[in-house]
Design an enzyme around this catalytic site. Structure first.
Site, PDB file in Angstrom:
ATOM      1  N   PHE A   7      25.352  41.563  38.594  1.00 49.50           N
ATOM      2  CA  PHE A   7      24.739  41.464  37.287  1.00 49.50           C
ATOM      3  C   PHE A   7      25.119  42.774  36.553  1.00 49.50           C
ATOM      4  O   PHE A   7      26.303  43.023  36.437  1.00 49.50           O
ATOM      5  CB  PHE A   7      23.249  41.100  37.421  1.00 49.50           C
ATOM      6  N   ASP A  36      50.249  48.937  41.158  1.00 45.22           N
ATOM      7  CA  ASP A  36      49.535  47.817  40.548  1.00 45.22           C
ATOM      8  C   ASP A  36      49.464  46.683  41.573  1.00 45.22           C
ATOM      9  O   ASP A  36      50.443  46.425  42.284  1.00 45.22           O
ATOM     10  CB  ASP A  36      50.334  47.361  39.317  1.00 45.22           C
ATOM     11  N   ALA A  91      40.107  45.644  41.593  1.00 44.87           N
ATOM     12  CA  ALA A  91      41.033  45.864  40.481  1.00 44.87           C
ATOM     13  C   ALA A  91      41.020  44.661  39.545  1.00 44.87           C
ATOM     14  O   ALA A  91      41.296  43.539  39.965  1.00 44.87           O
ATOM     15  CB  ALA A  91      42.446  46.082  41.034  1.00 44.87           C
ATOM     16  N   TYR A 117      37.337  35.938  31.102  1.00 46.88           N
ATOM     17  CA  TYR A 117      37.009  36.907  32.161  1.00 46.88           C
ATOM     18  C   TYR A 117      36.219  36.215  33.277  1.00 46.88           C
ATOM     19  O   TYR A 117      36.605  36.270  34.453  1.00 46.88           O
ATOM     20  CB  TYR A 117      36.210  38.081  31.581  1.00 46.88           C
TER      21      TYR A 117
END
Ligand code: UDP
Length: 330
Positions: A172, A54, A77, A144
């Site tokens: 986009f 991670d 990520a 986000y």
């Protein structure tokens, strides 16, 4: 000349895997770091090394970066669902912004000279003019979008103070699949329009829900600027070349829009099957129209989409999804 080495975070995911492939095809050494929570081991093609970790694991990131030299880090990520981010804002800000900023810090400490960020049109929220240019007002409508903006700002300062050059690439609507069929889009759950419309055509779902037909657009459904993942990957390569001289920020789309009903029609044509669908309520937070101005990357790098038509995106996406009923595991 020694081969250039690239570290690709999230390189087992949709866009990251296509970019890792494009780099490998340019005869570069590619190392992917991915926790495989959303990515797929099968999306790592031969010749590319996978480190299962991670990016929030700073010790692991430090160990990888210490094994340089790296030409660039490309950072994909991330958690990427707008709706989920509205329910779990702190999870998004931590997983995306905190981890992204820690990654930038690690790059600075290890002397990585270039950084490419997978950013998003979600920075612009509800834009007040179309097409959207790079310097239009940034007003993220979700945690986000905010998380990506925070990383863009960190990159601004990393360049100004430490000389880390960066490319912020604001996608986009990424769509399509590798034209040679080696990679495709495999999200769990899938929330994106094109794969869901394909599933409906293939009879793999109870039908597609169209989120609202009362928008102020010609057919009442939302308009988006879809961009083929192959063309996105090529844009990353061109943006990397710019980093030899300076940092850049580019909006990445085709400068043209398609409504939800256009997509349904195209999927029906290409699959030769109807797309069962029903109109349901609007999805909260959806802007009526999002279209990029891609004039800047075109002018500065000569980027020219090869699969710029909606047909191209649906055809390649359909071929992959049809052949992979269970995604990468089939
Ligand atoms: N959409 C839809 N039904 C779905 C998924 C998406 O009508 O099941 C619409 C959505 O409201 C938006 C467009 O399709 O107008 C593209 O949505 P997607 O989630 O693919 O990408 P986004 O634009 O949200 O990044």
């Amino acid at each position: 000349m020694t081969r250039r080495r690239y570290l690709v975070t999230g390189g087992a995911g949709f866009v990251g895997s296509h970019v890792a492939l494009a780099l490998a095809e340019r005869d570069c050494d590619v190392v992917v770091i991915d926790n495989l929570r959303q990515g797929h081991r099968e999306a790592i093609l031969p010749g590319t090394k996978l480190i299962e970790a991670d990016i929030a694991d700073i010790a692991a990131v430090d160990a990888i970066l210490a094994d340089g030299p790296w030409h660039a880090v490309l950072h994909f990520a991330a958690l990427s669902l707008v709706g989920e981010s509205m329910r779990e804002p702190m999870r998004y800000l931590t997983a995306n912004a905190s981890a992204g900023i820690a990654l930038i810090d690690a790059c600075v400490r290890h002397g990585v000279p270039r950084f490419v960020l997978s950013s998003t049109a979600a920075l612009f929220g509800m834009p007040n003019r179309i097409p959207i240019a790079e310097n239009d007002p940034v007003r993220p409508g979700s945690p986000y979008g905010e998380s990506k903006w925070m990383i863009e700002r960190a990159l601004f300062w990393a360049d100004r103070i430490h000389g880390l050059r960066s490319a912020c690439l604001r996608y986009f609507n990424a769509a399509g699949a590798d034209p040679e069929g080696r990679l495709g889009e495999d999200h769990h759950p899938e929330t994106h329009l094109i794969p869901l419309a394909i599933d409906a055509a293939l009879g793999r779902s109870g039908g597609l829900s169209v989120f609202g037909n009362d928008y102020d657009t010609p057919d009442g459904t939302c308009i988006r600027d879809y961009i083929h993942v192959f063309d996105l990957a090529q844009a990353h390569l061109l943006a990397l070349d710019q980093l030899d001289h300076r940092s850049v920020t580019y909006n990445l789309g085709n400068s043209s829009g398609h409504s939800v009903l256009d997509v349904i029609r195209t999927v029906a044509e290409i699959s030769g099957r109807p797309v069962p669908h029903e109109i349901v309520a609007r999805r909260p937070g959806d802007p009526p129209v999002l279209i990029a101005s891609a004039a800047l990357i075109h002018a500065e790098t000569g980027w020219n989409p090869r699969f710029g038509q909606l047909d191209d995106m649906v055809r390649t996406a359909f071929a992959w999804r049809d052949a992979h009923p269970n995604g990468f595991i089939s």
